[in-house]
Design an enzyme around this catalytic site. Structure first.
Site, PDB file in Angstrom:
ATOM      1  N   SER A  96       0.848  -1.193  -0.020  1.00  0.00           N
ATOM      2  CA  SER A  96       0.069   0.010  -0.103  1.00  0.00           C
ATOM      3  C   SER A  96       0.734   1.396   0.059  1.00  0.00           C
ATOM      4  CB  SER A  96      -1.119   0.110   1.150  1.00  0.00           C
ATOM      5  OG  SER A  96      -2.050   0.671   0.934  1.00  0.00           O
ATOM      6  N   HIS A 229      -8.032  -5.665   0.170  1.00  0.00           N
ATOM      7  CA  HIS A 229      -6.623  -4.867   0.053  1.00  0.00           C
ATOM      8  C   HIS A 229      -5.621  -5.746   0.861  1.00  0.00           C
ATOM      9  CE1 HIS A 229      -4.383  -1.406  -0.395  1.00  0.00           C
ATOM     10  NE2 HIS A 229      -4.297  -1.182   1.047  1.00  0.00           N
TER      11      HIS A 229
END
Length: 260
Positions: A96, A229
């Site tokens: 991320s 995610h």
């Protein structure tokens, strides 16, 4: 502030030092994340691989420090900190926000004449050549809603007001840094990049994960895992296998010395 072991420094945590390590993996955490997120990776790869986990300011044993709201400045400081760890061939893994920090650090090392064997960028679209990063919420309610949606944080933490007060400052700072980040238009590296993504990640659709291809002049690979995610929390064995696949064939310390 907690004192650091002799095998760590202010920016890097080394959970399982190994005298036989021939390669080094440097791991960069996500927004709000800390070095300890990568403790399981270090435990799995210990021995032939020396794992370093970057510790950003403003969290855990660095919680009394101000966070860094500029990813370029963050990259400058991490790059300087990694000078002492350049004795082994380096591979980077960033998840991320950590993918962007790892990319910027790798660029700086390469510009200075150093070498990165491979860059793994996880759960993040490639820096756009034309568009800024998508906005992130800056108010506490919006931040916590996004964190819950990502499912990357233990639900018990989100219900613990005292723990939340400790985590929120780092999240606010990291989100401001992400909102302000712009990559140089033609920024690219000369070594391979592997982009890894969950097939149900609403923040990183597969086509956008594939835009990392534009950020390397070498080989590019896209790895897709089941999950969202934080797919790496539910697929740890598969992520470790991907890293081992590279690290088992990466240059060793003796090759690194000959090259230098």
């Amino acid at each position: 502030m907690t004192s650091l072991s002799l095998d760590s420094d202010l920016w890097c945590r080394r959970f399982h030092p190994s005298p036989i390590a021939e390669r080094r993996l440097v791991c960069f955490p996500h927004a709000g994340g800390s070095a300890s997120f990568y403790y399981p990776v270090s435990a799995e790869l210990r021995g032939p691989v020396d794992v370093l986990a970057v510790q950003y300011p403003g969290r855990q044993d660095r919680r009394d420090e101000d966070g860094v709201e500029d990813l370029h400045r963050m990259a400058d400081e991490v790059c300087e900190a990694l000078r002492r760890w350049s004795d082994l061939p380096l591979t980077f893994f960033g998840h991320s926000m950590g993918a962007l920090v790892a990319f910027e650090v790798a660029r700086r090392i390469e510009r200075a004449g150093g070498r990165i064997e491979h860059l793994f960028v996880s759960g993040r679209k490639g820096p756009s050549r034309d568009l800024p990063e998508l906005p992130h919420p800056l108010d506490d309610e919006g931040i916590m809603a996004e964190v819950r949606a990502m499912s990357g944080t233990d639900a018990r933490l989100l219900e613990d007001e005292e723990l939340l007060r400790m985590v929120l400052p780092a999240l606010r700072c990291d989100y401001r840094a992400l909102g302000a980040y712009r990559a140089d238009r033609d920024a690219a590296v000369g070594f391979p990049i592997t982009a890894a993504v969950g097939d149900q990640d609403p923040w990183t659709p597969l086509p956008e994960a594939g835009t990392w291809r534009e950020r390397t002049t070498a080989a590019f690979d896209l790895r897709v895992f089941p999950g969202g995610h934080f797919y790496l929390n539910s697929r740890p064995a598969e992520v470790i296998a991907m890293l081992r696949e590279h690290l088992d064939t990466a240059p060793r310390a003796r090759d690194h010395e000959q090259h230098d």
